[in-house]
Design an enzyme around this catalytic site. Structure first.
Site, mmCIF file in Angstrom:
data_model
loop_
_atom_site.group_PDB
_atom_site.id
_atom_site.type_symbol
_atom_site.label_atom_id
_atom_site.label_comp_id
_atom_site.label_asym_id
_atom_site.label_seq_id
_atom_site.Cartn_x
_atom_site.Cartn_y
_atom_site.Cartn_z
ATOM 1 N NE ARG A 1 13.569 66.308 89.888
ATOM 2 C CZ ARG A 1 14.631 66.287 90.858
ATOM 3 N NH1 ARG A 1 14.638 66.651 91.944
ATOM 4 N NH2 ARG A 1 15.694 65.606 90.319
ATOM 5 C CE1 TYR B 1 -12.219 66.161 89.460
ATOM 6 C CE2 TYR B 1 -10.204 65.382 90.431
ATOM 7 C CZ TYR B 1 -10.978 65.499 89.416
ATOM 8 O OH TYR B 1 -10.400 65.507 87.992
ATOM 9 C CG ASP C 1 -9.607 71.384 95.704
ATOM 10 O OD1 ASP C 1 -9.681 72.347 94.776
ATOM 11 O OD2 ASP C 1 -9.643 70.102 95.007
ATOM 12 C CE LYS D 1 -10.374 70.701 86.396
ATOM 13 N NZ LYS D 1 -10.766 69.826 87.695
#
Ligand SMILES: *Cc1c(COP(=O)(O)O)cnc(C)c1O
Length: 394
Positions: free
Chosen positions: A51, A103, A175, A200
């Site tokens: 992690r 978004y 973003d 994306k």
């Protein structure tokens, strides 16, 4: 001897290459290990537990930090996980200024989750410096921008916002999903943090869910490393590999997405069923000049408004090559109806005030042959007009 830095196309194609010294494998292997053996007490190979840090993910993270001109990269299990990790910088009593046309998932995260932790947000047109100034409060901590916005493709002058924000000691978070570091690098324009839905364009093949964070500065990078590890929404080794594999062709894909989007958007401007096309690559777009200055190219998605809301249903039914589906940035072309899909969680009043109404369609233009896409759109729009005008639909 001075070494000329490699161009971005070369750096993208070579992600993970020449980093595996044992076998010389051309691409970096997937290390599935969750635990790493310590040579002895008080020593570590640099890897302890997956992690916190894992080899395959690290190659991806270093590449992303470098591509975005930042100091550290963090790969997350989704774009939303990346956003949640970034928003964890803030807490009780903190206020954020956020892009108005946002978004839908980011809006939902702020309004339904971050609000529970006492973080508030004001939504403004981030290209309006007066609006930014008016929405600033004593407890404002950061400005969060999307440029271009999705779906209305509004452009914000990143450098102007960063200059204003740093004057007031606010962080600027961008973003950068729609343009990717291939076309736009917000940190070079003054931003502190860049986030991505790597699902994306970076992944690019509609087959991997991932998010990324890139930070500038030692202190912020250390804090983000703490949050990334503590929250734990990190990317798996195999998804890290899959993402790097996609990123190797980013330059080729973005060029093709851009040229296809320009060709198709220009076609739609002249179609009788279409009222307006929103694409910053078209000179008549209000953000064209800023966009040309701060980015080296345009994204592959745009939106368009049909003249009659009744066209929407038959258009979505008649498209064949283009899929009616809810994502963007992949090699396959997808059409989305924001009002009922991506932006359904934004209240109707807010949505319609910005222009996301029931006549707006969003098109993520893939890398197919442009004329094939035009033919598909043309037949679907013509069929829709015939049905509506012919009275087949009410
Ligand atoms: C898709 C998207 C997100 C969310 O990312 P996921 O990978 O779906 O979690 C955030 N911002 C933008 C601009 C997006 O398009």
């Amino acid at each position: 001897m001075d070494k000329k830095p490699l161009n971005i196309e070369s750096r993208l194609a070579q992600i993970g290459s020449v980093q595996e010294p044992v076998t010389g494998a051309i691409n970096f292997p997937i290390y599935q290990a969750t635990a790493f053996r310590h040579p002895k007490l008080g020593q570590s190979t640099g890897f302890d537990y997956i992690r916190t840090k894992s080899p395959t993910r690290q190659v991806l993270e270093d590449a992303c930090a470098e591509l975005e001109s930042g100091d550290a990269g963090f790969a997350c299990s989704s774009g939303m996980a990346a956003l949640q990790t970034v928003f964890a910088l803030f807490g009780q009593g903190d206020h954020l200024i956020v892009s108005l046309d946002l978004y839908g998932g980011t809006y939902r995260l702020l309004e339904r989750i971050m609000s529970k932790f006492g973080v508030t947000a004001t939504y403004v047109d981030t290209n309006d410096l007066d609006a930014l100034e008016q929405s600033r409060q004593p407890n404002t901590k950061a400005v969060f921008i999307e440029t271009p916005t999705n779906p209305l493709m509004m452009i914000t002058d990143i450098e102007a916002v960063c200059t204003w924000a740093s004057r007031h000691q606010l962080l600027t978070i961008v973003d950068n999903t729609l343009l990717t570091p291939y076309f736009q690098r917000p940190i070079e324009l003054g931003a502190d943090i860049v986030v991505h839905s790597a699902t994306k364009y970076l992944g690019g093949h509609n087959d991997v869910l991932a998010g990324l964070i890139v930070t500038k500065g030692k202190e912020l990078s250390e804090e983000m490393a703490f949050l990334h590890n503590s929250i734990g929404a990190v990317l798996s080794p195999s998804d890290s590999y899959q993402l790097m594999r996609g990123m190797k062709t980013l330059a080729l894909r973005m060029e093709r997405h851009q040229s296809n989007a320009t060709t198709v958007a220009t076609f739609l401007q002249g179609h009788p069923a279409v009222e307006e096309v929103f694409y910053p690559g078209l000179p008549e777009h209000p953000g064209y000049d800023i966009q040309s200055r701060q980015s080296s190219g345009n994204t592959g998605i745009f939106s368009f408004k049909v003249k009659d809301a009744r066209y929407v249903e038959p258009v979505l039914r008649h498209i064949r090559l283009i899929a009616f589906a809810e994502s963007l940035g992949g090699v396959e072309s997808l059409m989305t109806y924001p009002a009922v899909q991506t932006h359904a969680d934004i209240p109707v009043e807010i949505r319609e005030a910005v222009g996301v109404d029931d006549r707006l369609l969003r098109f993520s233009v893939g890398i197919e042959f442009a004329e094939d896409l035009i033919a598909d759109l043309d037949q679907a729009l013509n069929a829709a007009m015939a049905e509506v005008e012919g009275g087949e639909l009410r």
